[in-house]
Design a protein around this motif. Structure first.
Motif, PDB file in Angstrom:
ATOM      1  N   PHE A 151      54.530   4.558 -29.639  1.00 27.38           N
ATOM      2  CA  PHE A 151      54.208   3.224 -29.130  1.00 27.38           C
ATOM      3  C   PHE A 151      53.268   2.490 -30.082  1.00 27.38           C
ATOM      4  CE2 PHE A 151      51.243   0.441 -26.936  1.00 27.38           C
ATOM      5  CZ  PHE A 151      52.074  -0.388 -26.219  1.00 27.38           C
ATOM      6  N   ASP A 152      52.231   3.169 -30.556  1.00 29.76           N
ATOM      7  CA  ASP A 152      51.256   2.522 -31.445  1.00 29.76           C
ATOM      8  C   ASP A 152      51.933   2.008 -32.710  1.00 29.76           C
ATOM      9  OD1 ASP A 152      49.272   3.088 -29.627  1.00 29.76           O
ATOM     10  OD2 ASP A 152      48.530   4.857 -30.692  1.00 29.76           O
ATOM     11  N   TYR A 153      52.854   2.801 -33.247  1.00 34.00           N
ATOM     12  CA  TYR A 153      53.563   2.360 -34.447  1.00 34.00           C
ATOM     13  C   TYR A 153      54.492   1.181 -34.137  1.00 34.00           C
ATOM     14  CZ  TYR A 153      57.063   2.117 -38.081  1.00 34.00           C
ATOM     15  OH  TYR A 153      57.912   1.641 -39.044  1.00 34.00           O
ATOM     16  N   LEU A 154      55.307   1.320 -33.088  1.00 27.39           N
ATOM     17  CA  LEU A 154      56.267   0.270 -32.773  1.00 27.39           C
ATOM     18  C   LEU A 154      55.594  -1.003 -32.287  1.00 27.39           C
ATOM     19  CD1 LEU A 154      59.208   2.228 -31.086  1.00 27.39           C
ATOM     20  CD2 LEU A 154      59.119   1.215 -33.377  1.00 27.39           C
ATOM     21  N   LYS A 155      54.420  -0.875 -31.724  1.00 28.07           N
ATOM     22  CA  LYS A 155      53.677  -2.072 -31.319  1.00 28.07           C
ATOM     23  C   LYS A 155      53.434  -2.969 -32.531  1.00 28.07           C
ATOM     24  CE  LYS A 155      50.765  -4.490 -28.639  1.00 28.07           C
ATOM     25  NZ  LYS A 155      51.245  -5.386 -27.561  1.00 28.07           N
ATOM     26  N   HIS A 156      53.139  -2.353 -33.667  1.00 27.87           N
ATOM     27  CA  HIS A 156      52.920  -3.103 -34.901  1.00 27.87           C
ATOM     28  C   HIS A 156      54.233  -3.715 -35.398  1.00 27.87           C
ATOM     29  CE1 HIS A 156      50.975  -4.010 -38.804  1.00 27.87           C
ATOM     30  NE2 HIS A 156      52.154  -3.714 -39.311  1.00 27.87           N
ATOM     31  N   VAL A 209      57.785  -8.603 -29.078  1.00 29.18           N
ATOM     32  CA  VAL A 209      59.114  -9.119 -28.733  1.00 29.18           C
ATOM     33  C   VAL A 209      59.533  -8.684 -27.333  1.00 29.18           C
ATOM     34  CG1 VAL A 209      60.431  -7.201 -29.723  1.00 29.18           C
ATOM     35  CG2 VAL A 209      61.438  -9.484 -29.647  1.00 29.18           C
ATOM     36  N   VAL A 210      59.027  -7.540 -26.885  1.00 28.17           N
ATOM     37  CA  VAL A 210      59.162  -7.118 -25.490  1.00 28.17           C
ATOM     38  C   VAL A 210      57.759  -6.801 -24.977  1.00 28.17           C
ATOM     39  CG1 VAL A 210      61.503  -6.202 -25.736  1.00 28.17           C
ATOM     40  CG2 VAL A 210      59.552  -4.693 -26.153  1.00 28.17           C
ATOM     41  N   SER A 211      57.616  -6.699 -23.679  1.00 31.37           N
ATOM     42  CA  SER A 211      56.307  -6.424 -23.095  1.00 31.37           C
ATOM     43  C   SER A 211      55.847  -5.015 -23.447  1.00 31.37           C
ATOM     44  CB  SER A 211      56.371  -6.564 -21.571  1.00 31.37           C
ATOM     45  OG  SER A 211      57.151  -5.521 -21.013  1.00 31.37           O
ATOM     46  N   ASP A 212      54.542  -4.802 -23.372  1.00 34.86           N
ATOM     47  CA  ASP A 212      54.009  -3.462 -23.614  1.00 34.86           C
ATOM     48  C   ASP A 212      54.604  -2.455 -22.637  1.00 34.86           C
ATOM     49  OD1 ASP A 212      52.508  -4.489 -25.647  1.00 34.86           O
ATOM     50  OD2 ASP A 212      50.555  -4.195 -24.695  1.00 34.86           O
TER      51      ASP A 212
END
Length: 583
Positions: free
Chosen positions: A97-102, A107-110
């Motif tokens: 998640f931390d990587y893809l959040k960057h 573009v989608v919600s957390d």
């Protein structure tokens, strides 16, 4: 935007058909869930809906597969898959998640992104349960755009790039489907076979032309232009379409002419077929990179890019949704792929714009480089090497064991499409760069490579190398270079409810009976592409839509549901076509 837009020069999406104009005998068949587009997302949607007990028909303009079958078959999965563990890597859903959040930039919600990460292991296991296989062998030499045969786990994004790394150690999450060559066809083959075993009914060589809505605006089916099964026109359609897909990389202009003939066959010989969906319709036809009108209108900076995808990536799903008032987003967002790895040493050079100015970290994933190259630099860029690095790169290209589609363009770029100068200023003059800009960029880069200063773009130490041995070379990596195509695919699509994949209208409310998945919809991969993220999102969003389309009534009234259930199924009224392949 108009509700009737041209999909190509020879076909168009029509305004929706009002159901009150139809009688029960006008419907050719009835199902619970109708899936339009039989690529990976459509197959996953169909399988999931079928597993809940739904009667499912999946329709495709061709014979299934789409861009998924032409892909590398890489599924982005993490959180601690058994293949990661077997390779000795520790990973967690939170690290993923931390990587893809960057990468995804909201573009989608957390909440949706976290669920995508939490479900990652289960979704990969689900694919394995339907016949796909994965492994834990890593390619030698570090980063690559696509691993060679025998290697099935790799760093498929920017996990090794310091500016993109999270607090946890990086883990490889690109899970390439086990097989030979480009493994998208292998993955899709397993999904297609699973659909047929499960009893999903295919309607092939049937191009969707309009949705059908009732008096409340609920989507209750679709009309197709369907070629008669086994007819000479159907056989010719299949041959031309297959040739266009097979030769796209080598003769794109010729293949565009083949696609025009395919569209003409559909227009001249397609027979109208109406399919009733008691519960829901799912749009999963892919993106719109082959729709030149939509690219011109929404992403004109990418008009010169090589088209990545399949003929069915024509925007039909997007336009079908818009025809009933669906909201679309990020239509200008296009992923452009400028890979400069392999050869593995290429990222030790510098990439500069037409003025000779460096504008990126060269070790980043190809789409992270290609997007600003097209959006901000007018599609013009050079990869600058010195004599030492060029010699290393040629040796790696010849003996590094790369794919032919990696080796041949790299060698052609360094040996044929190259400018040469005894020093940086002469090279800049040969390339038409501004005087002094290239030499200044090299001085600053070399200072970082020697450890005298930080790299201006955060390049890791392992990807730096002093460039000071003349002559110097500039390889043309611009969008217009025919020997080094810069591919692109679209990322924008229909806005959906992230909890169930229901298509939303301009007011943010769901359009009853309509769902979407894959690249037709906004999803995890809709900001910036990394290898495997789109197929992983096809599984995630496809399964989500398949579950919801059968279980969600989207505001339908009980009386209408009863009427739906009373409609007779007319299975068998389409000779052989609805329940099997045409070939």
């Amino acid at each position: 935007m108009s509700r009737a837009r041209y999909v190509s020069s020879n076909s168009k999406i029509l305004a929706p058909l009002q159901a009150d104009r139809l009688g029960s005998r006008d419907w050719h068949d009835t199902c619970d869930v109708l899936v339009i587009g039989w690529g990976a997302a459509g197959a996953c949607a169909a399988l999931e809906a079928r597993s809940t007990g739904a009667d499912v028909i999946v329709a495709d303009r061709f014979t299934g597969g789409g861009a998924s079958a032409k892909s590398g078959g890489v599924v982005y999965a993490g959180g601690g898959t058994r293949h990661q563990q077997a390779a000795g890597f520790s990973d967690s859903p939170q690290a993923m998640f931390d990587y893809l959040k960057h990468e995804t930039q909201g573009v989608v919600s957390d909440h949706t992104l976290q669920k995508f990460c939490d479900d990652s292991i289960a979704n990969l296991s689900w694919l394995e349960g339907h016949g796909a296989s994965y492994g834990h062998s890593l390619p030698p030499g570090g980063k690559t755009s696509y691993p060679s045969d025998g290697y099935f786990l790799y760093y498929s994004g920017n996990e090794l790039v310091p500016s993109h790394a999270g607090a946890e150690p990086p883990a490889p999450r690109g899970h390439r489907t086990v097989g030979k060559g480009q493994c998208g066809a292998v993955l899709y083959g397993h999904l297609k076979d699973a659909c047929l075993r499960a009893g999903v009914q295919p309607l092939l060589q049937s191009a969707a032309r309009r949705l059908v809505v009732d008096d409340s605006g609920r989507v209750i089916g679709a009309e197709f232009w369907s070629l008669p099964a086994g007819s000479p026109q159907a056989r010719q359609h299949a041959r031309l379409a297959a040739r266009a897909e097979r030769l796209q990389n080598f003769a794109p202009g010729y293949c565009d002419r083949l696609r025009q003939k395919v569209s003409k066959l559909e227009r001249d010989h397609g027979q109208p077929v109406l399919i009733r969906a008691r519960r829901g319709v799912i749009l999963s036809t892919g993106g719109f990179i082959f729709n030149r009108e939509l690219i011109r209108d929404h992403a004109p900076k990418f008009r010169r890019n090589f088209k990545v995808g399949a003929t069915g990536c024509d925007g039909s799903g997007l336009l079908l949704g818009q025809s009933v008032g669906a909201k679309s987003e990020r239509l200008s967002r296009v992923s452009a792929w400028r890979f400069i790895n392999p050869p593995h040493c290429w990222p030790k050079g510098i990439v500069v714009n037409s003025n000779g100015q460096r504008f990126c970290n060269e070790e980043v994933y190809g789409a992270t480089l290609g997007q600003p190259l097209c959006e901000e630099q007018g599609g013009q860029a050079w990869l600058v090497l010195d004599a030492r690095l060029r010699k290393q790169a040629i040796r790696q290209a010849l003996f590094g064991g790369y794919w032919w589609f990696q080796t041949l363009p790299a060698l052609a770029l360094m040996l044929l499409k190259v400018r040469k100068g005894e020093n940086p200023d002469r090279l800049a003059n040969a390339c038409g760069m501004q005087a002094g800009e290239l030499s200044g960029a090299l001085r600053a880069y070399n200072a970082g490579a020697r450890g005298e200063a930080p790299d201006a773009f955060g390049k890791s130490e392992g990807s730096r190398q002093v460039l000071d041995k003349g002559p110097f070379y500039a390889c043309d990596i611009s969008v217009g270079n025919p020997i080094f195509p810069l591919g692109a695919l679209t990322l924008g699509g229909l806005k959906v409810d992230e909890s169930n994949g229901a298509v939303l209208n301009d007011q943010g409310r769901p359009i009853a009976g309509l769902f979407s998945a894959g690249r037709t919809a906004i999803g995890v991969a809709s900001h910036l592409y990394i290898s495997g993220l789109s197929l992983a999102d096809c599984v995630f969003s496809g399964r989500r839509a398949g579950r919801a389309a059968f279980s969600t009534t989207c505001g339908s009234e009980p009386a209408r549901d009863a009427a739906n259930a009373a409609l007779p199924s007319r299975a068998g009224s389409l000779p052989q076509k609805l329940h099997g392949t045409t070939q």
